[in-house]
Write an enzyme that holds these catalytic residues in place. Structure first.
Site, PDB file in Angstrom:
ATOM      1  N   ASP A  19       3.712  10.431  12.815  1.00  0.00           N
ATOM      2  CA  ASP A  19       3.024  11.587  13.619  1.00  0.00           C
ATOM      3  C   ASP A  19       3.129  12.946  12.906  1.00  0.00           C
ATOM      4  OD1 ASP A  19       1.730  12.737  15.916  1.00  0.00           O
ATOM      5  OD2 ASP A  19       2.681  11.226  17.113  1.00  0.00           O
ATOM      6  N   GLY A  50       2.919  13.377   9.057  1.00  0.00           N
ATOM      7  CA  GLY A  50       1.375  13.505   8.154  1.00  0.00           C
ATOM      8  C   GLY A  50       0.532  13.573   9.126  1.00  0.00           C
ATOM      9  N   ASP A  51      -1.031  13.336   8.570  1.00  0.00           N
ATOM     10  CA  ASP A  51      -2.039  13.378   9.296  1.00  0.00           C
ATOM     11  C   ASP A  51      -2.913  12.004   9.380  1.00  0.00           C
ATOM     12  OD1 ASP A  51      -4.649  13.998  10.212  1.00  0.00           O
ATOM     13  OD2 ASP A  51      -4.912  15.920   8.992  1.00  0.00           O
ATOM     14  N   PHE A  52      -3.010  11.395  10.328  1.00  0.00           N
ATOM     15  CA  PHE A  52      -3.710  10.160  10.137  1.00  0.00           C
ATOM     16  C   PHE A  52      -5.295  10.159   9.955  1.00  0.00           C
ATOM     17  CE2 PHE A  52      -4.009   9.807  15.391  1.00  0.00           C
ATOM     18  CZ  PHE A  52      -5.030  10.650  15.123  1.00  0.00           C
ATOM     19  N   HIS A  72      -8.818   7.068  22.878  1.00  0.00           N
ATOM     20  CA  HIS A  72      -9.655   7.606  23.805  1.00  0.00           C
ATOM     21  C   HIS A  72      -9.781   9.125  23.992  1.00  0.00           C
ATOM     22  CE1 HIS A  72      -5.564   8.329  25.559  1.00  0.00           C
ATOM     23  NE2 HIS A  72      -6.117   9.483  26.147  1.00  0.00           N
TER      24      HIS A  72
END
Length: 304
Positions: free
Chosen positions: A213, A239-241, A259
Site C-alpha cells: 500500500d 509503493g504505487d499500484f 469500486h
C-alpha cells in the site's frame, strides 16, 4: 418505496401518513448519523462498557457541556443506541455496544470517518455529480480523495483506522468462504494496515504474505501483524499500484479497491497485478454485489 410496501398487483399497502413518516426518517437520517459520530468521537460507549453512568458523569469524563451532552444521549437513546433510565442514567444497548473500541466489529472508526466535515461536504455535492457525471469529491475540494488525504495526514489516520476496523469485521467471513491453503504467498494489494492479510496468515500457518500500500499507510501496519503473531511471515512493501506491485505472489487480493475507480483506471490496476503474478497465480477480487432491482439494500460501506 421498498418492495414489501406493495401488494401482488403493485398496489400500495402503506397509507399516505405512514409513507410520509417513513420518508421523514430517511430525510433526517443524517442527523442520527452525525449524532453517532459525535458519540463515537467522544468514546461514550467505552465509558459505559462497565456499567451505567449519568449524563453528568459522562460530561465530566468527556469534557463536554452537561446539558448539551444529555440531549445528545437522549436523542441516541430514542433510536436504540443507548438506554436511558431514571435520574439521567445511561447504559449501552446491543447496538450501542458496537461503538466500543475493544470489540471485533467496532463501528466507531467508521462512524468517526463519516462525520468528518470534508467527507460530508463531498456528499453535499451529490446533485452536481448526478447532474454532470463529474466526481463530487473533486468538485467539492478541488482534488481527488487520495490527494486530499495525502495533504491532510490527520484525515488519513482516521480513514486508515476505519478501513482496518471494517477489514477486521469481514476477515473471518472471507477466510471462511475461500480456501487460501493452496497458496504459498498471498499479497494484499492496497491492503491498508493488514487486518485481512493477518487473518489469512493466522488461518494458514505455512503461508507467507506481502502487504502492499502507500507509504503512509503501511508505515503503521507492523503492530497489526505483531498482535496477530505473524510479523515474521509477512513483508511490508510501500509503493504505487499504478506503477508496479511486488512480484512473487501466487495469489493477489484486491479488497474494496476496484469500486473506487473508473473502468480505464481499473484496467491499469489489473494489468499491473497481472505483470507481477506467477503464470498460474490467481487474482481474488472482493467487492459488494449489486442486488436485483427493487430489493431492500443491505448494509454497505463506501470509502467515497
Amino acid at each position: 418505496m421498498p418492495a414489501w410496501a406493495f401488494g401482488g398487483r403493485g398496489e400500495s399497502l402503506m397509507d399516505e401518513r405512514t409513507a410520509a413518516a417513513e420518508l421523514q426518517k430517511m430525510v433526517n437520517g443524517f442527523q442520527v448519523s452525525q449524532a453517532v459520530c459525535v458519540a463515537a468521537t467522544l468514546g461514550i460507549a467505552d465509558h459505559l462498557k462497565d456499567g451505567k453512568r449519568t449524563s453528568g458523569e459522562l460530561a465530566a469524563l468527556t469534557n463536554t457541556h452537561p446539558q448539551a451532552l444529555y440531549r445528545l444521549l437522549r436523542a441516541l437513546a430514542s433510536v436504540g443506541v443507548f438506554h436511558e433510565a431514571e435520574d439521567r442514567f445511561f447504559s449501552l444497548t446491543p447496538i450501542g455496544g458496537a461503538l466500543r473500541s475493544d470489540v471485533q466489529r467496532s463501528v466507531a472508526p467508521w462512524a468517526i470517518l463519516t462525520g468528518r466535515p470534508y467527507f460530508r461536504q463531498a456528499w453535499s455535492d451529490l446533485l452536481h455529480s448526478v447532474s454532470t457525471g463529474d466526481n463530487a469529491f473533486r468538485h467539492a475540494h478541488g482534488k481527488g480523495v487520495w490527494e486530499y488525504r495525502a495533504a491532510h495526514p490527520e484525515e488519513s489516520v482516521i480513514f486508515d483506522r476505519a478501513m482496518t476496523a471494517m477489514s477486521r469485521g469481514v476477515a473471518a467471513a472471507v477466510t471462511a468462504a475461500y480456501d487460501f491453503r493452496p497458496f504459498s504467498v498471498v499479497m494484499d494489494v492496497a491492503g491498508g494496515q493488514g487486518a485481512l492479510l493477518a487473518e489469512i496468515l493466522c488461518r494458514n500457518p505455512g503461508q507467507r504474505g506481502i502487504l502492499f500500500d502507500r507509504p503512509q499507510v503501511v508505515a503503521k501496519a507492523g503492530p497489526v501483524f505483531d498482535a496477530a503473531g505473524v510479523a515474521g511471515r509477512c513483508d511490508i512493501v510501500a509503493g504505487d499500484f499504478f506503477v508496479s506491485v511486488p512480484e512473487g505472489a501466487d495469489a493477489i487480493v484486491l479488497k474494496w479497491i476496484l469500486h473506487d475507480w473508473d473502468d480505464d483506471t481499473n484496467i491499469r490496476i489489473l494489468k499491473t497485478c497481472r505483470r507481477a503474478m506467477r503464470p498460474d497465480g490467481k487474482l481474488l477480487v472482493l467487492e459488494s454485489i449489486l442486488a436485483p432491482p427493487t430489493t431492500k439494500a443491505p448494509v454497505q460501506n463506501s470509502a467515497i
